[in-house]
Design a protein around this motif. Structure first.
Motif, short mmCIF file in Angstrom:
data_model
loop_
_atom_site.label_atom_id
_atom_site.label_comp_id
_atom_site.label_asym_id
_atom_site.label_seq_id
_atom_site.Cartn_x
_atom_site.Cartn_y
_atom_site.Cartn_z
N ILE A 70 0.87 -1.18 0.00
CA ILE A 70 0.00 0.00 0.00
C ILE A 70 0.90 1.22 0.00
O ILE A 70 1.78 1.38 0.86
CB ILE A 70 -0.97 0.05 1.20
CG1 ILE A 70 -1.91 -1.17 1.16
CG2 ILE A 70 -1.80 1.33 1.11
CD1 ILE A 70 -2.96 -1.16 2.26
N HIS A 71 0.70 2.01 -1.01
CA HIS A 71 1.40 3.28 -1.07
C HIS A 71 0.49 4.37 -0.54
O HIS A 71 -0.69 4.42 -0.85
CB HIS A 71 1.81 3.59 -2.52
CG HIS A 71 2.23 5.03 -2.69
ND1 HIS A 71 3.23 5.60 -1.94
CD2 HIS A 71 1.75 6.00 -3.50
CE1 HIS A 71 3.36 6.87 -2.30
NE2 HIS A 71 2.47 7.14 -3.23
N TRP A 72 1.08 5.25 0.25
CA TRP A 72 0.34 6.33 0.90
C TRP A 72 0.55 7.58 0.08
O TRP A 72 1.53 8.29 0.25
CB TRP A 72 0.80 6.43 2.37
CG TRP A 72 0.73 5.06 2.98
CD1 TRP A 72 1.74 4.16 3.11
CD2 TRP A 72 -0.46 4.40 3.43
NE1 TRP A 72 1.27 2.98 3.64
CE2 TRP A 72 -0.09 3.09 3.85
CE3 TRP A 72 -1.81 4.78 3.54
CZ2 TRP A 72 -1.00 2.18 4.35
CZ3 TRP A 72 -2.72 3.87 4.05
CH2 TRP A 72 -2.31 2.58 4.44
N HIS A 73 -0.34 7.79 -0.84
CA HIS A 73 -0.16 8.81 -1.88
C HIS A 73 -0.35 10.22 -1.32
O HIS A 73 -1.43 10.58 -0.86
CB HIS A 73 -1.14 8.56 -3.03
CG HIS A 73 -0.99 9.50 -4.17
ND1 HIS A 73 -0.67 9.10 -5.46
CD2 HIS A 73 -1.09 10.85 -4.23
CE1 HIS A 73 -0.60 10.16 -6.24
NE2 HIS A 73 -0.86 11.24 -5.52
N GLY A 74 0.74 10.97 -1.38
CA GLY A 74 0.69 12.35 -0.90
C GLY A 74 1.17 12.52 0.53
O GLY A 74 1.16 13.62 1.06
N PHE A 75 1.61 11.43 1.16
CA PHE A 75 2.01 11.48 2.57
C PHE A 75 3.48 11.88 2.71
O PHE A 75 4.33 11.41 1.96
CB PHE A 75 1.85 10.10 3.22
CG PHE A 75 0.42 9.63 3.41
CD1 PHE A 75 -0.48 9.64 2.36
CD2 PHE A 75 0.00 9.16 4.65
CE1 PHE A 75 -1.79 9.19 2.53
CE2 PHE A 75 -1.30 8.71 4.83
CZ PHE A 75 -2.20 8.72 3.78
N PHE A 100 2.52 14.03 -13.63
CA PHE A 100 3.78 13.72 -12.93
C PHE A 100 3.51 13.69 -11.44
O PHE A 100 2.88 14.60 -10.89
CB PHE A 100 4.83 14.77 -13.27
CG PHE A 100 6.19 14.50 -12.68
CD1 PHE A 100 7.14 13.75 -13.38
CD2 PHE A 100 6.54 15.00 -11.43
CE1 PHE A 100 8.40 13.50 -12.85
CE2 PHE A 100 7.80 14.76 -10.89
CZ PHE A 100 8.73 14.01 -11.60
N HIS A 101 4.00 12.66 -10.80
CA HIS A 101 3.80 12.52 -9.36
C HIS A 101 5.13 12.17 -8.71
O HIS A 101 5.89 11.39 -9.26
CB HIS A 101 2.78 11.41 -9.08
CG HIS A 101 2.71 10.96 -7.65
ND1 HIS A 101 2.45 11.84 -6.62
CD2 HIS A 101 2.84 9.74 -7.07
CE1 HIS A 101 2.44 11.17 -5.46
NE2 HIS A 101 2.68 9.89 -5.72
N ALA A 102 5.41 12.77 -7.58
CA ALA A 102 6.59 12.36 -6.83
C ALA A 102 6.18 12.14 -5.38
O ALA A 102 5.34 12.85 -4.84
CB ALA A 102 7.68 13.41 -6.92
N HIS A 103 6.77 11.14 -4.80
CA HIS A 103 6.50 10.80 -3.40
C HIS A 103 7.28 11.74 -2.48
O HIS A 103 7.94 12.65 -2.93
CB HIS A 103 6.90 9.35 -3.12
CG HIS A 103 6.14 8.32 -3.93
ND1 HIS A 103 6.17 6.99 -3.64
CD2 HIS A 103 5.33 8.44 -5.00
CE1 HIS A 103 5.41 6.31 -4.51
NE2 HIS A 103 4.90 7.18 -5.36
N ALA A 104 7.21 11.49 -1.20
CA ALA A 104 8.01 12.13 -0.15
C ALA A 104 7.37 13.36 0.49
O ALA A 104 7.22 13.41 1.69
CB ALA A 104 9.42 12.49 -0.63
CU CU Z 1 2.37 8.55 -4.47
#
Ligand code: CU
Ligand code: C2O
Ligand code: CU
Length: 847
Positions: A404-409, A768-772
């Motif tokens: 599970i990726h926590w998108h935007g966290f 475009f999306h980047a995590h972190a």
């Molecule tokens: Cu994400």
């Protein structure tokens, strides 16, 4: 006579500079050909005032002249050498992609090499000699071969083959589809026939080197240096890479960068055609390049009309329909620790297959087997407060790895749910982290290697609503609608198989086009098709999630009423932004406040997704039908899938802006309009909400990150998104690289503040999306951010040919490890349009 032609040429090149293929080729062909000499074109942008010198095989000068607006005529001389080199020095030209004037200094210039036979043939046939960046590479390689002892024929063939294999083959939609491009296609760039098509194509190629410089972020006047480096790179028949900055490391690969540059040119060309306003000269020139300009424009117009008509009919129908299903309200999960007041929460999410989900539609219901968390019918909502310590357990009951990726966290990389930390089938994992960021409409979804698209499409995704003191106070002070006037809307498109015994299975990647971004022909909101929601005469906060795999929406209301956007991906906007429509790419979210307080009981308001213009350039519009469709397929990391649009010939699929699949009749394309849902006003109340006008100054978003504080303020980190062609077909890449789970692509210092520049050099829009962390947008297409771009963002659409500059502040205490950046069209991501960036010295991936 001559004067007026030159004037025409120059003025046209000014008009079209930076847009597409150069200026009107028809006007660059003199109507009379001097019988006494050789005609030529110097094309790196038409070079004016260049000294053109012919040398024989001994290096002795035999003729010389000066170019005027890219053209020259050489006086006749006796052909008594085995071969000749023609060199230009000096002069100036207007760089097409930047519009700047480049003056050439020293020995830099263009070059070509002709055998005696070729020279005399060209003279007899009154053909042009074209000098372009590629002929320059060709001449230099040939000379080196000669020096090494090859005879002329061998030296020439070797150089031609190298250029053909490394720079031309599979490298450009134009070169693949250009039927009349016999000369250049062979790799023999030495001569160009006098046809306007060939000169136009030579120009087109030359301009791609201008795009190349822009892509690489280099000043246009360094192009000659880069040409030399490209030559060096391909000399041994290997693509070793080019050391752009002479720091000893190889930065880019010659064939990839030139291929990408041509893609960029192609994007510009096609979007120019789609947008219509072409001058006669441009029309002629594009025509000679093989574009069926009129067919494209006519088809675009008729498709647009057909889409508008469809949407109008749907609006009329659903406005009065009495069979709309009722909107499902998504269920909020209960904290498993039982204590709902402490700052700790535990949730378990069990990923299941084979959940029989009832899909309600205006035309009745059916059952679709889906994958869901906790065997639920619908996606779940988790609510948390800023500061909460979360324990989130994944129990993977799928038959494949998941995460599970926590998108935007804003969380440490190791807890981020990337493919580097997979949870095997039957296994569990606890994700633990604290919510240390502002209130926001976040979400979560699986992120396993190469299977993200499938798992999300099958139904695995959830909503995570984070609140904080500011958001809660706005609610209690009635500055934001709340409670049952706060509705989460999950918008997802799907395609269903025909009904068999009341069951309609989901279709995923069952058509060739699907690998280019899975689009469904039905749009579901919280699991239903065109549902309705009863509303009071009041303001409603609608948390609008585009959690589709690939589709963009342009949300609006059917009566074109305005609404206020109060939040973007990462939190509340400092000031609400009034709009009448908003485009959301895949994974983007907004919170809007829709106002029904002026409506009367009985009124029905539709939320729609508008038809978007979109460039609907089809490859099928190329005049030449002899393209080699064998190289047209798209082979992502999953292999085997084909992209029809690249096949040329009679394929009628295409791509353009807004990632529309323009030509696919009967199939939903991203630019198509939809009725999303309906709001039925059924009760009159006094609206007690006065929307906030600005957030308290304690809100982080009230302060813009100062870009001058960025560690790399002078040299933004660059991400170029392209759809590149390799020998196996098409791939989606960032910075010319396909995702590798064991490779870290970018290294970022602990606690750094960085500026990133994300460019789209492909034919379709990419989110475009980047995590972190959450990012702030600084600029879009070179213009300072405004409106909703002033909010926190974790995903943003970059249009074809567009660029977005963002600033990110990495938290030294939280942001550690390897995070991903990628296109959020999940099929692109799965095909490798993704990379890792490492924050800090150590990571969790590869070395
Ligand atoms: Cu994400
Ligand atoms: Cu929503 Cu890396 O993804
Ligand atoms: Cu993409």
């Amino acid at each position: 006579m001559k004067q007026s032609k030159i004037f025409k040429l120059v003025s046209l090149s000014v008009i079209t500079a930076g847009l597409l293929v150069g200026c009107g080729s028809s006007s660059s062909s003199p109507s009379t050909t001097p019988s006494s000499g050789l005609l030529g074109a110097v094309l790196k942008g038409p070079i004016d005032g260049a000294t053109v010198t012919v040398y024989d095989q001994d290096g002795k000068e035999v003729a010389s002249t000066t170019s005027s607006a890219g053209l020259f005529t050489l006086k006749k001389f006796n052909l008594d050498s085995d071969y000749y080199t023609i060199l230009t020095t000096g002069g100036s030209y207007e760089d097409e992609s930047t519009g700047t004037t480049v003056s050439m200094t020293g020995t830099e210039g263009l070059e070509t090499l002709l055998s005696k036979a070729e020279f005399s043939e060209m003279l007899t046939n009154k053909e042009y000699v074209a000098m372009t960046p590629e002929t320059t590479i060709f001449a230099e390689l040939t000379k080196e071969n000669l020096k090494a002892g090859d005879d002329l024929a061998t030296a020439t063939t070797k150089a031609e083959t190298l250029i053909q294999d490394l720079l031309i083959k599979n490298s450009s939609p134009v070169s693949q589809l250009q039927g009349s491009d016999k000369v250049l296609k062979k790799g023999n760039l030495v001569k160009a026939g006098a046809s306007s098509a060939t000169i136009a194509l030579a120009k087109n190629r030359a301009i791609s080197y201008s795009n190349l410089m822009k892509d690489l972020g280099l000043a246009p006047d360094r192009v000659f240096e880069i040409i030399t480096k490209i030559k060096e790179d391909i000399k041994d028949g290997k693509e070793d890479g080019i050391d752009l900055d002479d720091d000893g490391t190889l930065d880019v690969n010659a064939s990839e960068v030139t291929s990408n540059a041509r893609d960029a040119l192609f994007v510009q060309t096609t979007s120019r055609i789609s947008s219509g306003n072409l001058s006669e000269a441009e029309r002629e020139e594009l025509g000679s390049l093989g574009f069926n300009v009129n067919a494209t424009q006519n088809r675009n117009v008729s498709e647009r009309e057909a889409r508008d008509a469809n949407l109008t009919a749907d609006i009329a129908n659903y406005k009065v329909s009495t069979t709309l299903p009722t909107l499902n309200i998504l269920k909020t999960m209960r904290d498993e620790d039982g204590d709902l007041t402490d700052a700790k929460a535990t949730y378990t999410l069990t990923a299941n297959t084979d959940v029989n989900v009832t899909i309600n539609t205006p035309e009745g219901s059916w059952v679709t087997p889906m994958w869901r968390y906790n065997n639920e019918q619908l996606p779940l909502i988790i609510r948390a407060n800023r500061g909460d310590a979360m324990t989130l357990k994944l129990d993977n009951q799928l038959k494949a790895d998941s995460t599970i990726h926590w998108h935007g966290f804003k969380i440490p990389a190791i807890m981020d749910g990337g493919p580097d930390v997979p949870v095997a089938s039957g296994k569990t994992k606890e994700y633990r982290f604290s919510m240390l960021q502002p209130a926001a409409p976040l979400w979560f979804h699986p992120h396993p290697d190469m299977q993200t698209g499938k798992q999300v499409y099958m139904g695995l995704a959830g909503v995570f609503l984070l609140e904080d003191d500011i958001s809660k106070k706005l609610e209690t002070d009635k500055n934001l609608p709340s409670g049952n006037k706060d509705i989460t809307l999950l918008v997802q498109d799907r395609r269903f198989a025909p009904e068999v015994n009341g069951v309609r299975a989901l279709q995923y990647k069952t058509m060739a086009m699907d690998s280019d971004g899975m689009l469904g022909d039905k749009v579901l909101v919280n699991g239903s098709i065109v549902p309705k929601l009863n509303v009071k005469t009041a303001q409603y906060r609608l948390r609008l999630y585009n959690v589709s795999n690939a589709r963009n929406y342009d949300f609006a209301f059917d009566d074109n009423r305005s609404f206020k956007v109060v939040a973007t991906d990462g939190g509340l906007l400092n000031e609400p932004v009034e709009m009448t429509s908003i485009t959301l790419g895949a994974a983007e979210r907004v919170e809007i406040v829709a106002d029904f307080s002026n409506d009367a009981v009985g009124d029905k308001v539709l939320m729609i997704s508008r038809v978007t213009a979109g460039g609907m350039m089809n490859m099928g519009d190329m005049n030449s039908g002899n393209s080699n469709s064998g190289t047209g397929g798209m082979n992502g990391r999953n292999g085997g899938s084909r992209m029809g649009g690249m096949n040329g010939g009679n394929s009628n699929s295409g791509m353009g802006q807004q990632n529309s699949m323009g030509g696919m009749t009967g199939m939903a394309s991203s630019g198509q309009g939809f009725v999303i849902m309906r709001f039925d006003v059924n009760e009159s109340v006094r609206d007690d909400v006065t929307l906030y006008t600005s957030l308290p100054s304690t809100a982080e978003i009230a302060t813009r990150i100062d870009p001058s504080t960025a560690t790399n303020a002078d040299n933004p980190r660059k991400f170029v998104m392209t759809m590149a062609r390799g020998t196996s077909g098409m791939s989606f890449v960032i910075n010319n690289k396909t995702f590798d789970m064991n490779r870290v692509d970018e290294f970022i210092a602990t606690g750094a503040t960085e500026i990133w520049e994300v460019r789209n050099a492909s034919m379709m829009a990419h989110p475009f999306h980047a995590h972190a962390v959450q990012y702030q947008i600084l600029e879009r297409d070179g213009k300072p951010a405004t409106g909703t771009d002033l909010g926190w963002k974790d995903t943003f659409l970059v249009q074809p040919g567009g660029s977005v500059k963002i600033v990110a502040k990495f938290d030294p205490l939280i942001n550690v490890g390897d995070y991903m950046y990628h296109c959020h069209i999940l099929e692109h991501e799965d095909a490798g349009m993704m990379g890792y960036f490492r924050v800090g010295a150590t990571g969790n991936v590869g070395n």
